[in-house]
Design a protein around this motif. Structure first.
Motif, PDB file in Angstrom:
ATOM      1  N   PRO A  86       0.818  -1.221   0.000  1.00  0.00           N
ATOM      2  CA  PRO A  86       0.000   0.000   0.000  1.00  0.00           C
ATOM      3  C   PRO A  86       0.848   1.265   0.000  1.00  0.00           C
ATOM      4  CG  PRO A  86      -0.775  -1.562   1.652  1.00  0.00           C
ATOM      5  CD  PRO A  86       0.550  -2.066   1.164  1.00  0.00           C
ATOM      6  N   ASP A  87       2.126   1.138   0.379  1.00  0.00           N
ATOM      7  CA  ASP A  87       3.011   2.300   0.427  1.00  0.00           C
ATOM      8  C   ASP A  87       3.761   2.515  -0.885  1.00  0.00           C
ATOM      9  OD1 ASP A  87       2.492   2.724   3.237  1.00  0.00           O
ATOM     10  OD2 ASP A  87       3.735   0.963   3.612  1.00  0.00           O
ATOM     11  N   ALA A  88       3.574   1.582  -1.849  1.00  0.00           N
ATOM     12  CA  ALA A  88       4.314   1.684  -3.104  1.00  0.00           C
ATOM     13  C   ALA A  88       3.767   2.797  -3.981  1.00  0.00           C
ATOM     14  CB  ALA A  88       4.248   0.352  -3.860  1.00  0.00           C
ATOM     15  N   SER A  89       4.635   3.330  -4.796  1.00  0.00           N
ATOM     16  CA  SER A  89       4.233   4.350  -5.771  1.00  0.00           C
ATOM     17  C   SER A  89       4.673   3.880  -7.153  1.00  0.00           C
ATOM     18  CB  SER A  89       4.895   5.684  -5.441  1.00  0.00           C
ATOM     19  OG  SER A  89       4.551   6.671  -6.378  1.00  0.00           O
ATOM     20  N   PRO A  90       3.785   3.945  -8.158  1.00  0.00           N
ATOM     21  CA  PRO A  90       2.432   4.510  -8.113  1.00  0.00           C
ATOM     22  C   PRO A  90       1.438   3.619  -7.369  1.00  0.00           C
ATOM     23  CG  PRO A  90       2.864   3.548 -10.262  1.00  0.00           C
ATOM     24  CD  PRO A  90       4.158   3.488  -9.512  1.00  0.00           C
ATOM     25  N   GLY A  91       0.388   4.273  -6.866  1.00  0.00           N
ATOM     26  CA  GLY A  91      -0.675   3.548  -6.192  1.00  0.00           C
ATOM     27  C   GLY A  91      -1.777   3.186  -7.165  1.00  0.00           C
ATOM     28  N   PHE A  92      -2.965   2.947  -6.645  1.00  0.00           N
ATOM     29  CA  PHE A  92      -4.081   2.527  -7.486  1.00  0.00           C
ATOM     30  C   PHE A  92      -5.171   3.583  -7.538  1.00  0.00           C
ATOM     31  CE2 PHE A  92      -2.190  -1.499  -6.085  1.00  0.00           C
ATOM     32  CZ  PHE A  92      -2.041  -2.147  -7.295  1.00  0.00           C
ATOM     33  N   CYS A  93      -5.949   3.543  -8.616  1.00  0.00           N
ATOM     34  CA  CYS A  93      -7.109   4.419  -8.724  1.00  0.00           C
ATOM     35  C   CYS A  93      -8.094   4.091  -7.601  1.00  0.00           C
ATOM     36  CB  CYS A  93      -7.803   4.237 -10.083  1.00  0.00           C
ATOM     37  SG  CYS A  93      -6.824   4.797 -11.490  1.00  0.00           S
ATOM     38  N   ASP A  94      -8.796   5.097  -7.135  1.00  0.00           N
ATOM     39  CA  ASP A  94      -9.749   4.904  -6.039  1.00  0.00           C
ATOM     40  C   ASP A  94     -10.794   3.863  -6.393  1.00  0.00           C
ATOM     41  OD1 ASP A  94      -8.440   6.782  -4.560  1.00  0.00           O
ATOM     42  OD2 ASP A  94      -9.800   8.433  -5.081  1.00  0.00           O
ATOM     43  N   GLY A  95     -11.066   2.962  -5.459  1.00  0.00           N
ATOM     44  CA  GLY A  95     -12.125   1.981  -5.626  1.00  0.00           C
ATOM     45  C   GLY A  95     -11.777   0.822  -6.530  1.00  0.00           C
ATOM     46  N   LEU A  96     -10.541   0.735  -6.989  1.00  0.00           N
ATOM     47  CA  LEU A  96     -10.159  -0.322  -7.916  1.00  0.00           C
ATOM     48  C   LEU A  96     -10.021  -1.645  -7.157  1.00  0.00           C
ATOM     49  CD1 LEU A  96      -9.437  -0.418 -10.963  1.00  0.00           C
ATOM     50  CD2 LEU A  96      -7.039  -0.414 -10.284  1.00  0.00           C
ATOM     51  N   VAL A  97     -10.767  -2.660  -7.615  1.00  0.00           N
ATOM     52  CA  VAL A  97     -10.704  -3.974  -6.975  1.00  0.00           C
ATOM     53  C   VAL A  97      -9.289  -4.533  -7.045  1.00  0.00           C
ATOM     54  CG1 VAL A  97     -11.535  -6.354  -7.090  1.00  0.00           C
ATOM     55  CG2 VAL A  97     -13.128  -4.463  -7.448  1.00  0.00           C
ATOM     56  N   LEU A  98      -8.591  -4.265  -8.132  1.00  0.00           N
ATOM     57  CA  LEU A  98      -7.221  -4.721  -8.310  1.00  0.00           C
ATOM     58  C   LEU A  98      -6.340  -4.262  -7.148  1.00  0.00           C
ATOM     59  CD1 LEU A  98      -4.995  -5.955 -10.227  1.00  0.00           C
ATOM     60  CD2 LEU A  98      -4.715  -3.619 -11.096  1.00  0.00           C
ATOM     61  N   GLY A  99      -6.475  -2.990  -6.783  1.00  0.00           N
ATOM     62  CA  GLY A  99      -5.670  -2.460  -5.690  1.00  0.00           C
ATOM     63  C   GLY A  99      -6.015  -3.080  -4.351  1.00  0.00           C
ATOM     64  N   ARG A 100      -7.316  -3.264  -4.097  1.00  0.00           N
ATOM     65  CA  ARG A 100      -7.737  -3.845  -2.814  1.00  0.00           C
ATOM     66  C   ARG A 100      -7.192  -5.258  -2.661  1.00  0.00           C
ATOM     67  NH1 ARG A 100     -11.804  -7.141  -1.633  1.00  0.00           N
ATOM     68  NH2 ARG A 100     -12.863  -6.803  -3.625  1.00  0.00           N
ATOM     69  N   LEU A 101      -7.289  -6.065  -3.710  1.00  0.00           N
ATOM     70  CA  LEU A 101      -6.810  -7.440  -3.631  1.00  0.00           C
ATOM     71  C   LEU A 101      -5.292  -7.495  -3.535  1.00  0.00           C
ATOM     72  CD1 LEU A 101      -9.171  -9.225  -6.185  1.00  0.00           C
ATOM     73  CD2 LEU A 101      -9.298  -9.229  -3.692  1.00  0.00           C
ATOM     74  N   ALA A 102      -4.601  -6.618  -4.286  1.00  0.00           N
ATOM     75  CA  ALA A 102      -3.141  -6.598  -4.223  1.00  0.00           C
ATOM     76  C   ALA A 102      -2.663  -6.258  -2.818  1.00  0.00           C
ATOM     77  CB  ALA A 102      -2.590  -5.599  -5.232  1.00  0.00           C
ATOM     78  N   HIS A 103      -3.371  -5.342  -2.155  1.00  0.00           N
ATOM     79  CA  HIS A 103      -3.012  -4.977  -0.785  1.00  0.00           C
ATOM     80  C   HIS A 103      -3.345  -6.113   0.196  1.00  0.00           C
ATOM     81  CE1 HIS A 103      -3.447  -0.445  -1.917  1.00  0.00           C
ATOM     82  NE2 HIS A 103      -2.363  -1.005  -2.418  1.00  0.00           N
ATOM     83  N   GLU A 104      -4.455  -6.810  -0.036  1.00  0.00           N
ATOM     84  CA  GLU A 104      -4.817  -7.929   0.832  1.00  0.00           C
ATOM     85  C   GLU A 104      -3.773  -9.035   0.760  1.00  0.00           C
ATOM     86  OE1 GLU A 104      -8.702  -9.275  -0.159  1.00  0.00           O
ATOM     87  OE2 GLU A 104      -9.727  -7.540   0.726  1.00  0.00           O
ATOM     88  N   HIS A 105      -3.316  -9.334  -0.458  1.00  0.00           N
ATOM     89  CA  HIS A 105      -2.284 -10.359  -0.615  1.00  0.00           C
ATOM     90  C   HIS A 105      -0.995  -9.924   0.081  1.00  0.00           C
ATOM     91  CE1 HIS A 105      -4.551 -11.501  -4.543  1.00  0.00           C
ATOM     92  NE2 HIS A 105      -5.067 -12.108  -3.495  1.00  0.00           N
ATOM     93  N   TRP A 106      -0.692  -8.649  -0.001  1.00  0.00           N
ATOM     94  CA  TRP A 106       0.504  -8.117   0.660  1.00  0.00           C
ATOM     95  C   TRP A 106       0.415  -8.304   2.168  1.00  0.00           C
ATOM     96  CZ3 TRP A 106       5.238  -6.256  -0.539  1.00  0.00           C
ATOM     97  CH2 TRP A 106       5.899  -5.477   0.416  1.00  0.00           C
TER      98      TRP A 106
END
Length: 329
Positions: free
Chosen positions: A190-210
């Motif tokens: 979640p601290d990586a840059s670039p981050g994800f667009c708001d509300g993107l399921v891809l970002g939520r799952l990537a952070h959960e796996h992390w």
């Protein structure tokens, strides 16, 4: 009494003899079990979990000269503590309205102070073990999430571009990832840059796996953790299987397959498949596999090639990546 008879048949009874057999000595396990009911409330866990288990009792009480002096029950700290005569922060245990002796009288506990002292009298002195040189002890530490992801990328020939559509040109100025493949089990801090667009399921799952791989989230003040648990194992199995398949099925990626192609099958291509298995094992774990290990992995390949050679290579890859040599250093 003893009866005696001579050759002529004359019998006589000797005097009666009273024989008293001493009771069996109390064992440490018995003492632990009998005292535990009145002590576990305060010492079943926390910073002084003396009664969490028999091992904790032995390490924290029995083997500590502060509490137990083998051969000297009356002079042991445990007896002083239970009798209310200990010279310390807590003069008596258990704390509260009733003393230990009163609890004995109330049948709340069945082991008397005298019996505890007798048990200590029967104990042998603790023999100290010889110190072990730090270099004689193998120390294995689990990889951090950052190290694990970087290692998987390197071994499997992958990069962020295999999972996310990385922003370029003017889009890169926004510092956001707005597209990617959820089915590939992406992992990103979640601290990586670039981050994800708001509300993107891809970002939520990537952070959960992390997080499941015990990665930190400094933005939310969540520290990193090291080690393994059930959630880590589940996430790691899913991630490695998905990433192995991605590596295997990418035509230009030979990190797993080596010189073998997806058209090579057993038994006709046994030589190149065994060589590729050995090469990947060496690449991932840093040491060559034994012939018996290659035999096992070849057998695994043969089992899964009935589905597809892609499934066969994925099975071999994921199995190698679950070896402790890969997960620790």
């Amino acid at each position: 009494y003893v009866s005696a008879m001579d050759a002529a048949g004359n019998a006589t009874d000797g005097p009666e003899v009273n024989i008293v057999t001493p009771p069996d000595a109390l064992t440490t396990e018995a003492v632990y079990s009998l005292i535990r009911p009145v002590c576990v409330g305060c010492h079943g866990n926390g910073d002084k979990p003396y009664f969490e288990s028999l091992l904790a009792f032995e390490n924290g009480i029995v083997n500590d000269s502060k509490w137990v002096t083998p051969g000297n029950g009356a002079g042991s700290g445990l007896i002083a503590l239970l009798s209310g005569q200990y010279d310390g922060t807590f003069g008596a245990m258990p704390p509260g309205q009733w003393s230990y002796e009163q609890l004995v009288e109330m049948n709340e506990v069945s082991l008397t102070l005298g019996e505890i002292a007798e048990w200590i009298d029967t104990l042998s002195p603790v023999v100290p073990t010889a110190p072990t040189s730090p270099t004689d002890v193998p120390l294995n530490t689990s990889l951090s999430a950052e190290e694990l992801v970087a290692s998987l990328y390197a071994v499997l020939g992958l990069s962020d571009a295999d999972f996310f559509t990385m922003p370029e040109g003017n889009a890169a100025l926004s510092g956001l990832i707005c597209d990617g493949n959820v089915d590939l089990y992406p992992v990103r801090s979640p601290d990586a840059s670039p981050g994800f667009c708001d509300g993107l399921v891809l970002g939520r799952l990537a952070h959960e796996h992390w997080r499941a791989l015990w990665g930190p989230n400094h933005g939310e003040n969540r520290p990193r953790r090291l080690g393994f648990d059930r959630s880590f194992g589940l996430a790691y199995v899913q991630v490695t299987q998905a990433w192995c398949r991605l590596s295997v099925e990418t035509p230009a990626n030979t990190a797993v397959r080596g010189n073998a192609t997806l058209g090579n099958t057993l038994p006709s291509s046994q030589t190149v498949i065994r060589q590729s298995i050995s090469a990947f094992y060496l690449r991932a774990l840093g040491e060559p596999p034994s012939d018996s290990l290659v035999d096992e992995l070849e057998g695994l390949f043969a089992t899964y090639q009935n589905q597809s050679t892609s499934a066969a290579w994925t099975a071999v890859c994921a199995t190698v990546l679950r070896d402790p040599l890969f997960l620790t250093y």
